[in-house]
Write a protein that holds these residues in place. Structure first.
Motif, mmCIF file in Angstrom:
data_model
loop_
_atom_site.group_PDB
_atom_site.id
_atom_site.type_symbol
_atom_site.label_atom_id
_atom_site.label_comp_id
_atom_site.label_asym_id
_atom_site.label_seq_id
_atom_site.Cartn_x
_atom_site.Cartn_y
_atom_site.Cartn_z
ATOM 1 N N ARG A 95 5.348 -10.780 -0.186
ATOM 2 C CA ARG A 95 4.588 -11.819 -0.252
ATOM 3 C C ARG A 95 4.948 -12.590 0.937
ATOM 4 N NH1 ARG A 95 1.061 -14.541 -3.321
ATOM 5 N NH2 ARG A 95 1.882 -13.034 -5.421
ATOM 6 N N GLY A 96 3.907 -12.949 1.561
ATOM 7 C CA GLY A 96 3.865 -13.849 2.581
ATOM 8 C C GLY A 96 4.145 -12.927 4.070
ATOM 9 N N SER A 97 4.259 -11.831 3.937
ATOM 10 C CA SER A 97 4.676 -10.870 5.220
ATOM 11 C C SER A 97 3.453 -10.573 5.797
ATOM 12 C CB SER A 97 5.347 -9.864 4.773
ATOM 13 O OG SER A 97 4.602 -8.597 4.030
ATOM 14 N N VAL A 98 3.483 -10.094 6.851
ATOM 15 C CA VAL A 98 2.131 -9.503 7.798
ATOM 16 C C VAL A 98 1.956 -7.942 7.785
ATOM 17 C CG1 VAL A 98 1.770 -11.521 8.856
ATOM 18 C CG2 VAL A 98 2.980 -9.849 9.950
ATOM 19 N N ILE A 99 0.963 -7.363 7.860
ATOM 20 C CA ILE A 99 0.595 -5.952 8.356
ATOM 21 C C ILE A 99 -0.107 -6.034 9.727
ATOM 22 C CG2 ILE A 99 -0.387 -3.830 7.655
ATOM 23 C CD1 ILE A 99 -0.126 -4.848 4.646
ATOM 24 N N LEU A 100 0.225 -5.511 10.743
ATOM 25 C CA LEU A 100 -0.246 -5.489 11.887
ATOM 26 C C LEU A 100 -0.999 -4.244 12.194
ATOM 27 C CD1 LEU A 100 2.764 -6.645 14.094
ATOM 28 C CD2 LEU A 100 0.765 -8.191 13.307
ATOM 29 N N MET A 101 -2.287 -4.546 12.847
ATOM 30 C CA MET A 101 -3.343 -3.357 13.112
ATOM 31 C C MET A 101 -3.828 -3.725 14.719
ATOM 32 S SD MET A 101 -6.422 -3.556 10.454
ATOM 33 C CE MET A 101 -5.302 -2.927 9.334
ATOM 34 N N MET A 102 -4.281 -2.706 15.280
ATOM 35 C CA MET A 102 -5.247 -3.132 16.297
ATOM 36 C C MET A 102 -6.763 -3.600 15.956
ATOM 37 S SD MET A 102 -4.141 0.163 19.177
ATOM 38 C CE MET A 102 -4.664 1.335 17.937
ATOM 39 N N GLU A 103 -7.257 -4.348 16.878
ATOM 40 C CA GLU A 103 -8.542 -4.603 16.637
ATOM 41 C C GLU A 103 -9.232 -3.403 16.707
ATOM 42 O OE1 GLU A 103 -11.520 -8.057 18.380
ATOM 43 O OE2 GLU A 103 -10.420 -6.911 19.884
ATOM 44 N N ASN A 104 -10.392 -3.534 15.601
ATOM 45 C CA ASN A 104 -11.392 -2.158 15.589
ATOM 46 C C ASN A 104 -10.517 -1.058 15.120
ATOM 47 O OD1 ASN A 104 -13.920 -3.687 15.874
ATOM 48 N ND2 ASN A 104 -13.589 -3.570 18.225
ATOM 49 N N GLU A 105 -9.493 -0.973 14.615
ATOM 50 C CA GLU A 105 -9.001 0.076 14.048
ATOM 51 C C GLU A 105 -9.857 0.922 13.039
ATOM 52 O OE1 GLU A 105 -7.117 2.876 14.147
ATOM 53 O OE2 GLU A 105 -5.378 1.487 14.385
ATOM 54 N N HIS A 106 -9.704 2.136 12.999
ATOM 55 C CA HIS A 106 -10.604 2.894 12.358
ATOM 56 C C HIS A 106 -10.710 2.532 10.752
ATOM 57 C CE1 HIS A 106 -12.558 6.338 10.438
ATOM 58 N NE2 HIS A 106 -12.997 6.614 11.471
ATOM 59 N N THR A 107 -11.705 2.751 10.089
ATOM 60 C CA THR A 107 -11.674 2.154 8.880
ATOM 61 C C THR A 107 -10.720 2.798 7.794
ATOM 62 O OG1 THR A 107 -13.675 3.652 8.341
ATOM 63 C CG2 THR A 107 -14.146 1.484 8.966
ATOM 64 N N SER A 108 -10.616 4.046 8.045
ATOM 65 C CA SER A 108 -9.629 5.204 7.241
ATOM 66 C C SER A 108 -8.344 4.400 7.384
ATOM 67 C CB SER A 108 -9.628 6.212 7.509
ATOM 68 O OG SER A 108 -10.951 7.106 7.311
ATOM 69 N N HIS A 109 -7.930 3.655 8.306
ATOM 70 C CA HIS A 109 -6.675 3.166 8.695
ATOM 71 C C HIS A 109 -6.634 1.678 8.540
ATOM 72 C CE1 HIS A 109 -2.596 3.473 9.851
ATOM 73 N NE2 HIS A 109 -2.493 3.483 11.047
ATOM 74 N N ARG A 110 -7.801 1.010 8.044
ATOM 75 C CA ARG A 110 -8.049 -0.351 8.130
ATOM 76 C C ARG A 110 -7.963 -0.746 6.434
ATOM 77 N NH1 ARG A 110 -13.399 -2.625 10.386
ATOM 78 N NH2 ARG A 110 -12.730 -1.389 12.086
ATOM 79 N N TYR A 111 -8.897 -0.260 5.779
ATOM 80 C CA TYR A 111 -9.294 -0.842 4.399
ATOM 81 C C TYR A 111 -8.239 -0.925 3.459
ATOM 82 C CZ TYR A 111 -14.021 -1.179 5.643
ATOM 83 O OH TYR A 111 -15.298 -1.593 6.521
ATOM 84 N N ALA A 112 -7.334 0.425 3.676
ATOM 85 C CA ALA A 112 -6.278 0.204 2.584
ATOM 86 C C ALA A 112 -5.218 -0.880 2.687
ATOM 87 C CB ALA A 112 -5.544 1.624 2.717
ATOM 88 N N TRP A 113 -5.033 -1.235 4.042
ATOM 89 C CA TRP A 113 -4.160 -2.351 4.382
ATOM 90 C C TRP A 113 -4.654 -3.823 3.787
ATOM 91 C CZ3 TRP A 113 -0.002 0.071 4.313
ATOM 92 C CH2 TRP A 113 0.180 1.259 5.088
ATOM 93 N N LEU A 114 -5.932 -3.771 4.054
ATOM 94 C CA LEU A 114 -6.639 -5.158 3.409
ATOM 95 C C LEU A 114 -6.542 -5.271 2.028
ATOM 96 C CD1 LEU A 114 -9.817 -4.942 5.730
ATOM 97 C CD2 LEU A 114 -7.934 -6.698 5.817
ATOM 98 N N GLU A 115 -6.646 -4.054 1.439
ATOM 99 C CA GLU A 115 -6.404 -4.196 -0.153
ATOM 100 C C GLU A 115 -5.017 -4.478 -0.678
ATOM 101 O OE1 GLU A 115 -8.670 -3.762 -2.466
ATOM 102 O OE2 GLU A 115 -10.346 -3.772 -1.348
ATOM 103 N N LEU A 116 -3.989 -3.708 0.002
ATOM 104 C CA LEU A 116 -2.863 -3.906 -0.075
ATOM 105 C C LEU A 116 -2.087 -5.310 0.173
ATOM 106 C CD1 LEU A 116 0.058 -2.769 -1.089
ATOM 107 C CD2 LEU A 116 0.402 -2.095 1.331
ATOM 108 N N ALA A 117 -2.827 -5.863 1.231
ATOM 109 C CA ALA A 117 -2.504 -7.386 1.609
ATOM 110 C C ALA A 117 -3.047 -8.327 0.499
ATOM 111 C CB ALA A 117 -3.019 -7.754 2.909
ATOM 112 N N LYS A 118 -4.122 -8.176 -0.176
ATOM 113 C CA LYS A 118 -4.585 -8.839 -1.193
ATOM 114 C C LYS A 118 -3.700 -8.666 -2.445
ATOM 115 C CE LYS A 118 -9.052 -8.049 -1.591
ATOM 116 N NZ LYS A 118 -10.160 -7.428 -2.369
ATOM 117 N N GLN A 119 -3.345 -7.383 -2.792
ATOM 118 C CA GLN A 119 -2.621 -7.356 -3.944
ATOM 119 C C GLN A 119 -1.267 -7.981 -3.972
ATOM 120 O OE1 GLN A 119 -2.313 -2.921 -4.484
ATOM 121 N NE2 GLN A 119 -4.707 -2.763 -4.338
ATOM 122 N N LYS A 120 -0.614 -8.034 -2.532
ATOM 123 C CA LYS A 120 0.709 -8.474 -2.669
ATOM 124 C C LYS A 120 0.926 -9.843 -1.903
ATOM 125 C CE LYS A 120 2.662 -4.360 -3.355
ATOM 126 N NZ LYS A 120 3.663 -4.031 -4.558
ATOM 127 N N GLY A 121 -0.193 -10.402 -1.626
ATOM 128 C CA GLY A 121 -0.244 -11.905 -1.221
ATOM 129 C C GLY A 121 0.517 -11.923 0.207
#
Length: 382
Positions: A95-121
């Protein structure tokens, strides 16, 4: 240098196909293998237990060879998104950590991290860059300059949308220094660019077969490092990834131990009798040509692309930042809304997104294909 291998594919003479980063054609030998594979299911009475294992292990071994891994390091999965989702289930995100990715990363490498960030705070931080800046420098600066702990870095060696190179070894070093996990998407380069996973040492690396590996759709592979091979949690639970799952009485006893290595992550119904033979034959063909020879061929073809593009006044990433196997050309004022359609009408195939034109050759192309493409483009954009 490796010559054009067009004779091994069923590409009509009037088709100019330079879009492998979208979808590759399948070599003729792999088409024939797929037909034979389909017929396996037509006669299930001829199947044995080996039908479920032999091709699985051959495909695993071949896939591992393209990233410098051992067969035990590789799992069979259905898609890049599945591999990323599996990685997301396993990596530690506080909780409170960050996940880093490049701008315009491919969706297959993007959405899972957005979902995980939401779940983990946690929070996803998108790294941006200016045209003269390198992705590696910006990612490393973001890792080292982050006020919050970095939990995951979403990595790759080429930006799929820009065709720009990423020095992933430098990014991997910074990721480890921060105590974060490195998860990589290799779909836009495995099969085109020689790679040694033992140098980069990601936590996970996943890649599909339907692009530069010249294989089928709906098949991918997942590399997992030794730690996850011992402690990782699969997404699916079935007998095929269990030690003893091949026993005739597998249903009578609950087998708690997984098969060795990354096999614990294998998908259910991994023994696809039609899909696996296509992948095996395509990868065997690439292996016979050799990774260095294929890459040298693609480098030459992409140099030719930039020569033709610059003749017409088109721009793109600075030469020092360009990936060797993908060319993304900026059309600028010569972009036309109907350009993609009109190129298709002329049987010339590339990917156009906005004013960017992504041109991706493979071993079935030659310099004449590139010259013909730019002749058509010049006519259509006058």
């Amino acid at each position: 240098m490796l010559e054009s291998q067009r004779h091994l594919f069923s590409i009509p003479d009037d088709v100019t196909y330079l879009d492998v980063a979208y979808m590759s054609p399948i070599p003729n030998c792999a088409v024939e293998a797929g037909i034979r594979g389909v017929k396996v299911k037509a006669a299930p009475w001829d199947m044995t237990i080996h039908s479920y294992y032999d091709e699985v292990e051959r495909a695993r071994t071949l896939a591992a060879s393209f990233i410098g891994a051992a067969p035990d390091d590789v799992a069979i999965v259905p898609a890049t998104s599945y591999g990323i989702a599996l990685a997301a289930q396993n990596v530690s995100v506080a909780r409170g950590s960050v996940i880093l990715m490049m701008e315009n990363e491919h969706t297959s490498h993007r959405y899972a991290w957005l979902e995980l960030a939401k779940q983990k705070g946690a929070r996803v931080v998108t790294v941006q860059r200016l045209p003269h800046e390198s992705w590696a420098d910006k990612l490393i600066a973001a890792i080292r300059g982050s006020e919050a702990p970095v939990s995951v870095v979403a990595g790759t060696i080429v930006h799929w949308f820009e065709g720009t190179h990423v020095d992933i070894e430098a990014v991997a070093d910074a990721t480890r220094e921060a105590g974060a996990s490195l998860v990589m998407d290799g779909t836009q380069w495995v099969g085109a660019v020689p790679f040694d996973v033992t140098r980069v040492r990601p936590d996970f690396l996943t890649f599909a077969t339907y692009k530069f590996l010249l294989g089928p759709y709906r098949l991918a592979f997942l590399y997992a490092n030794k730690n996850w091979q011992q402690n990782g949690r699969p997404l699916e639970f079935h007998s095929w990834n269990r030690a003893g799952g091949d026993r005739p009485d597998f249903y009578l006893e609950t087998m708690l131990d997984y098969l060795p290595g990354a096999r614990r992550f294998d998908m259910g119904e991994r023994s696809d009798f039609a899909v696996l033979p296509i992948a095996i034959n395509a990868m065997e063909l690439l292996q016979r040509w050799g990774a260095e020879a294929v890459y040298a061929r693609l480098l030459q073809l992409n140099r030719c692309i930039w020569q033709e593009a610059e003749k017409l006044g088109f721009s793109g990433p600075h030469e020092s930042q360009r990936a060797g196997h993908i060319s993304v050309v900026e059309l600028g004022e010569r972009y036309r809304d109907d350009l993609a359609r009109r190129l298709r009408e002329n049987k010339a195939f590339v990917t156009i997104r906005g004013s960017k034109m992504r041109i991706t050759p493979h071993v079935y192309n030659d310099e004449a294909d590139i010259a013909k493409l730019f002749e058509i483009i010049e006519t259509l954009t006058r």
